[in-house]
Design an enzyme around this catalytic site. Structure first.
Site, PDB file in Angstrom:
ATOM      1  N   ARG A  10       0.821  -1.217   0.000  1.00  0.00           N
ATOM      2  CA  ARG A  10       0.000   0.000   0.000  1.00  0.00           C
ATOM      3  C   ARG A  10       0.858   1.273   0.000  1.00  0.00           C
ATOM      4  NH1 ARG A  10      -3.750   0.610   5.044  1.00  0.00           N
ATOM      5  NH2 ARG A  10      -1.973   1.764   5.890  1.00  0.00           N
ATOM      6  N   LYS A  54     -11.790  11.893   4.981  1.00  0.00           N
ATOM      7  CA  LYS A  54     -10.748  11.786   6.001  1.00  0.00           C
ATOM      8  C   LYS A  54     -11.297  12.321   7.319  1.00  0.00           C
ATOM      9  CE  LYS A  54      -6.509  11.973   7.916  1.00  0.00           C
ATOM     10  NZ  LYS A  54      -5.538  10.892   8.059  1.00  0.00           N
ATOM     11  N   TRP A  76       1.120  17.641   1.263  1.00  0.00           N
ATOM     12  CA  TRP A  76      -0.101  16.927   1.607  1.00  0.00           C
ATOM     13  C   TRP A  76      -0.285  16.676   3.095  1.00  0.00           C
ATOM     14  CZ3 TRP A  76       1.006  12.577   4.335  1.00  0.00           C
ATOM     15  CH2 TRP A  76       2.308  12.070   4.219  1.00  0.00           C
ATOM     16  N   GLU A  92      -7.544  13.132  12.821  1.00  0.00           N
ATOM     17  CA  GLU A  92      -6.604  12.023  12.690  1.00  0.00           C
ATOM     18  C   GLU A  92      -5.426  12.488  11.836  1.00  0.00           C
ATOM     19  OE1 GLU A  92      -8.485   8.503  11.273  1.00  0.00           O
ATOM     20  OE2 GLU A  92      -9.920   8.396  12.931  1.00  0.00           O
ATOM     21  N   SER A 122       2.023   6.227   5.383  1.00  0.00           N
ATOM     22  CA  SER A 122       0.853   5.356   5.458  1.00  0.00           C
ATOM     23  C   SER A 122       1.068   4.027   4.758  1.00  0.00           C
ATOM     24  CB  SER A 122      -0.373   6.078   4.874  1.00  0.00           C
ATOM     25  OG  SER A 122      -0.070   6.623   3.615  1.00  0.00           O
ATOM     26  N   ASP A 178      -2.107  12.813   9.416  1.00  0.00           N
ATOM     27  CA  ASP A 178      -1.689  12.303   8.113  1.00  0.00           C
ATOM     28  C   ASP A 178      -0.348  11.577   8.202  1.00  0.00           C
ATOM     29  OD1 ASP A 178      -3.855  13.374   6.654  1.00  0.00           O
ATOM     30  OD2 ASP A 178      -2.889  15.330   6.599  1.00  0.00           O
ATOM     31  N   TRP A 214      -3.081  16.061  -9.102  1.00  0.00           N
ATOM     32  CA  TRP A 214      -2.397  14.776  -9.283  1.00  0.00           C
ATOM     33  C   TRP A 214      -2.658  14.260 -10.697  1.00  0.00           C
ATOM     34  CZ3 TRP A 214      -2.884  10.353  -5.110  1.00  0.00           C
ATOM     35  CH2 TRP A 214      -1.984   9.322  -5.425  1.00  0.00           C
TER      36      TRP A 214
END
Length: 392
Positions: A119, A341, A313, A345, A126, A347, A213
């Site tokens: 991932r 999101k 980001w 929490e 992450s 990033d 992106w």
């Protein structure tokens, strides 16, 4: 999550979950008969995004630690805002059971499917639990159990965001060895998820990054073709409605001329806000044979002009809660604004010594200190609340 300005990586702001803070809620009645969602229509016209028990618990715990009476009152209202629940590890599939305990018939439970092998192949903050070689484990121990849980609850409605950052990474970061290693697993894994989760009470949106992106002129067609390739490999599932954009992102919906319209490379990206991105990428998707409707994350995009670069980001300093979830978007392509999101929490960690430290979380425009991805950041939550637009 993440994107890329030309060749600049915008890494993921994913949600590896913090420990649950459970709050007792009144059990809700499921629908009296099996739910059948027509993914050829905008289901958000009939359903409200559910304020899931996990985020509610995080917010209520945050309220308990506040001393400012006015801020506490505002914060308590955040608990009633619908948001997506991240099933970001095999262990966190267990959150599903608590999430449906207070799910009424008129609400739709938002779930983020987010545990591909390898991932976030272009990120550190992450990275997931599965190695890129563990596709079979992803199928049998992650996707299959989620499918069984949803099948066991036919009288509830579910909206799924499928694997943030995965397919966009294959378009813009194909030169990285980690993404080369993950490519086949991503494509086969996402196709498997789409095929198996194609259930009558489910509507699905595949993550498509955002305007900063895949919105670059050189990325529009390749991005659409990559999504369409995987969609068709899954058999063009009927319950795929379209794409999810700006997940965990900061882009404005319709700011004009756009936050980065004066950048030196702006001439190469006409998608200066998410509305323009949906229009231009949506056209490319339609040509490629992919459904071109979308949900857009507005959870943290109330304040613009904060980032030094479009590709920054991580835990953007000065951000605020944005528009609450609604199907009133003013666009035929945008089904709904959602909170993808969970605001509060993290990033990613700002601790340079941490294994999962990503340099984007140490940039001047990133909030510090910040804990590991998905862990609660009380000060950041209070900042989002103070800068919310509209105010709570």
């Amino acid at each position: 999550m993440k994107g890329e300005i030309a060749t600049i990586l915008l890494a993921a702001g994913g949600a590896l979950a913090a420990p649950s803070h459970k709050t007792a809620r009144k059990p809700a009645a499921a629908c009296s008969s099996a739910v059948k969602l027509d993914a050829s229509t905008n289901v958000w016209k009939n359903y409200k995004l559910h304020p899931n028990a996990f985020f509610r618990g995080e917010v209520e715990k945050a309220v308990e630690s506040m001393t400012d009476a006015s801020l506490k009152e505002q914060a308590a209202k955040v608990a009633d805002v619908g948001s997506f629940l991240w099933l970001d590890t095999i262990a966190n599939i267990a959150k599903f059971d608590d999430a449906i305990a207070d799910l009424p018939c008129e609400n739709i439970l938002g779930l983020v499917i987010y545990d591909l092998p390898g991932r976030d192949c272009a990120a550190k903050a992450s990275n997931g639990e599965l190695a890129y070689t563990e596709l079979s484990k992803y199928k049998s121990e992650y996707i299959d159990p989620i499918v069984e849980k949803i099948k066991a609850q036919p009288n509830y409605a579910f909206a799924l965001i499928i694997e943030p950052d995965s397919l966009p990474n294959l378009v813009t970061n194909a030169d990285l060895q980690t993404c080369k290693d993950s490519k086949s697993g991503y494509e086969e894994g996402v196709a498997y998820a789409l095929e198996q989760l194609n259930l009558p009470n489910v509507v699905m949106y595949i993550d498509a990054g955002h305007g900063g992106w895949l919105g670059w002129d050189a990325n529009l067609d390749p991005g659409a073709e990559e999504l369409a390739k995987v969609y068709k490999a899954a058999g063009s599932p009927s319950q795929v409605r379209g794409i999810a954009t700006n997940i965990a992102g900061w882009n404005s919906w319709d700011e004009s001329p756009g936050e980065f319209s004066e950048a030196s490379d702006a001439e190469y990206n006409a998608c200066q806000n998410e509305k323009l991105y949906l229009e231009k990428f949506g056209a490319a998707l339609k040509t490629a044979g992919f459904p071109n409707h979308a949900i857009v994350d507005t959870g943290r995009n109330a304040v613009t002009g904060l980032r030094e670069e479009w590709g920054n980001w991580c835990n953007v300093d000065g951000a605020g809660f944005g528009v609450r979830p609604t199907a009133d978007t003013g666009s035929d392509l945008a089904d709904a604004f959602v909170w993808g999101k969970p605001g509060g929490e993290s990033d990613g960690t700002s601790d340079e010594g941490a294994t999962r430290y990503d340099s984007f979380c140490g940039k001047p425009d990133a909030f510090k200190p910040s804990p590991e991805a998905g862990e609660w950041n009380q000060e950041y939550f209070e900042m989002l609340l103070k800068n919310a637009d509209p105010k709570f």
